[in-house]
Design an enzyme around this catalytic site. Structure first.
Site, PDB file in Angstrom:
ATOM      1  N   ARG A  34      44.948  42.997  43.144  1.00 12.96           N
ATOM      2  CA  ARG A  34      45.007  41.706  42.441  1.00 12.96           C
ATOM      3  C   ARG A  34      43.650  41.023  42.477  1.00 12.96           C
ATOM      4  NH1 ARG A  34      49.852  41.538  40.793  1.00 12.96           N
ATOM      5  NH2 ARG A  34      51.463  42.519  42.064  1.00 12.96           N
ATOM      6  N   ASP A  35      43.273  40.422  41.340  1.00 14.62           N
ATOM      7  CA  ASP A  35      42.028  39.655  41.283  1.00 14.62           C
ATOM      8  C   ASP A  35      42.152  38.443  42.202  1.00 14.62           C
ATOM      9  OD1 ASP A  35      39.533  39.467  38.977  1.00 14.62           O
ATOM     10  OD2 ASP A  35      39.935  37.701  40.213  1.00 14.62           O
ATOM     11  N   ILE A  36      41.082  38.141  42.919  1.00 18.29           N
ATOM     12  CA  ILE A  36      41.102  37.041  43.886  1.00 18.29           C
ATOM     13  C   ILE A  36      41.188  35.678  43.190  1.00 18.29           C
ATOM     14  CG2 ILE A  36      38.608  36.618  44.094  1.00 18.29           C
ATOM     15  CD1 ILE A  36      39.019  36.756  47.167  1.00 18.29           C
ATOM     16  N   ASN A  92      34.162  44.031  31.320  1.00 17.61           N
ATOM     17  CA  ASN A  92      32.896  43.322  31.132  1.00 17.61           C
ATOM     18  C   ASN A  92      31.755  44.240  31.573  1.00 17.61           C
ATOM     19  OD1 ASN A  92      34.169  40.880  30.325  1.00 17.61           O
ATOM     20  ND2 ASN A  92      34.638  40.425  32.465  1.00 17.61           N
ATOM     21  N   HIS A 105      35.177  48.255  36.610  1.00 16.61           N
ATOM     22  CA  HIS A 105      36.540  47.777  36.824  1.00 16.61           C
ATOM     23  C   HIS A 105      37.130  47.386  35.483  1.00 16.61           C
ATOM     24  CE1 HIS A 105      33.674  44.460  37.342  1.00 16.61           C
ATOM     25  NE2 HIS A 105      34.584  43.650  36.819  1.00 16.61           N
ATOM     26  N   MET A 106      38.419  47.625  35.358  1.00 18.82           N
ATOM     27  CA  MET A 106      39.142  47.181  34.177  1.00 18.82           C
ATOM     28  C   MET A 106      40.081  46.069  34.593  1.00 18.82           C
ATOM     29  SD  MET A 106      41.122  49.458  31.374  1.00 18.82           S
ATOM     30  CE  MET A 106      39.565  50.010  30.682  1.00 18.82           C
ATOM     31  N   HIS A 107      39.926  44.910  33.939  1.00 20.24           N
ATOM     32  CA  HIS A 107      40.859  43.814  34.169  1.00 20.24           C
ATOM     33  C   HIS A 107      42.108  44.099  33.336  1.00 20.24           C
ATOM     34  CE1 HIS A 107      37.788  40.766  35.630  1.00 20.24           C
ATOM     35  NE2 HIS A 107      36.983  41.601  34.997  1.00 20.24           N
TER      36      HIS A 107
HETATM   37  P1  5GP Z   1      33.575  40.748  36.251  1.00 20.03           P
HETATM   38  O1  5GP Z   1      33.028  39.397  35.906  1.00 20.03           O
HETATM   39  O2  5GP Z   1      32.557  41.575  37.006  1.00 20.03           O
HETATM   40  O3  5GP Z   1      34.177  41.448  35.085  1.00 20.03           O
HETATM   41  O4  5GP Z   1      34.802  40.478  37.192  1.00 20.03           O
HETATM   42  C1  5GP Z   1      34.764  40.514  38.576  1.00 20.03           C
HETATM   43  C2  5GP Z   1      36.112  40.040  39.073  1.00 20.03           C
HETATM   44  O5  5GP Z   1      36.208  40.332  40.429  1.00 20.03           O
HETATM   45  C3  5GP Z   1      36.332  38.534  38.925  1.00 20.03           C
HETATM   46  O6  5GP Z   1      37.495  38.311  38.115  1.00 20.03           O
HETATM   47  C4  5GP Z   1      36.513  38.055  40.360  1.00 20.03           C
HETATM   48  O7  5GP Z   1      37.499  37.043  40.480  1.00 20.03           O
HETATM   49  C5  5GP Z   1      36.923  39.325  41.079  1.00 20.03           C
HETATM   50  N1  5GP Z   1      36.520  39.365  42.471  1.00 20.03           N
HETATM   51  C6  5GP Z   1      35.290  39.061  42.979  1.00 20.03           C
HETATM   52  N2  5GP Z   1      35.279  39.252  44.312  1.00 20.03           N
HETATM   53  C7  5GP Z   1      36.515  39.686  44.643  1.00 20.03           C
HETATM   54  C8  5GP Z   1      37.108  40.043  45.899  1.00 20.03           C
HETATM   55  O8  5GP Z   1      36.502  40.013  46.961  1.00 20.03           O
HETATM   56  N3  5GP Z   1      38.405  40.439  45.858  1.00 20.03           N
HETATM   57  C9  5GP Z   1      39.117  40.503  44.685  1.00 20.03           C
HETATM   58  N4  5GP Z   1      40.391  40.914  44.770  1.00 20.03           N
HETATM   59  N5  5GP Z   1      38.592  40.172  43.497  1.00 20.03           N
HETATM   60  C10 5GP Z   1      37.300  39.767  43.483  1.00 20.03           C
END
Ligand code: 5GP
Length: 124
Positions: A34-36, A92, A105-107
């Site tokens: 899960r995203d934090i 992204n 990573h894929m959201h």
């Molecule tokens: P990006 O902007 O690189 O596509 O997304 C990175 C995602 O990673 C963000 O949605 C952010 O909330 C998530 N994220 C960053 N640090 C952590 C973490 O330590 N744990 C989790 N579960 N998600 C994280």
């Protein structure tokens, strides 16, 4: 293009067990958690276990087994999170894509209507 992987990125630390995560699914080649800072009711990140910086790095350089394992994890997340009514998958990438974490990573976002992906270009 060369893809330089930083082993100190936060998802590498999660994969090494140095930072806890809320795991949704795991297989040999991928981890889903899960995203934090969730941006939808369902917000899960699916990452490969291999050291790939971005979607284009992964698509160009991951083995067939790694790619199959990754997409098997995506399928399992979509099934278990109950996003039958639809979802959005986002990868992204680098500066223009505003990628914060340099590990592919894929959201997977869903669980509710998400609105349009981007505003029309004239409003940017
Ligand atoms: P990006 O902007 O690189 O596509 O997304 C990175 C995602 O990673 C963000 O949605 C952010 O909330 C998530 N994220 C960053 N640090 C952590 C973490 O330590 N744990 C989790 N579960 N998600 C994280």
């Amino acid at each position: 293009m060369a893809f330089d992987y930083d082993p100190e990125n936060i998802f590498a630390k999660i994969l090494r067990g140095e930072i806890p995560n809320s795991t949704v699914f795991e297989n040999e080649h991928a981890l889903a958690f899960r995203d934090i800072a969730p941006q939808a009711k369902v917000h899960v990140l699916v990452i490969p276990k291999g050291s790939y910086v971005s979607l284009d790095d992964f698509a160009a350089n991951a083995s067939a087994a790694e790619q199959a394992g990754f997409f098997a994890a995506v399928a399992e997340v979509c099934r278990s999170e109950g996003v039958e009514e639809g979802f959005r998958a986002i990868a992204n990438t680098r500066a223009h894509g505003v990628q914060d974490v340099p590990h592919f990573h894929m959201h997977i976002l869903g669980g509710e209507p998400l609105g349009r992906m981007l505003p029309p270009r004239s409003q940017n």
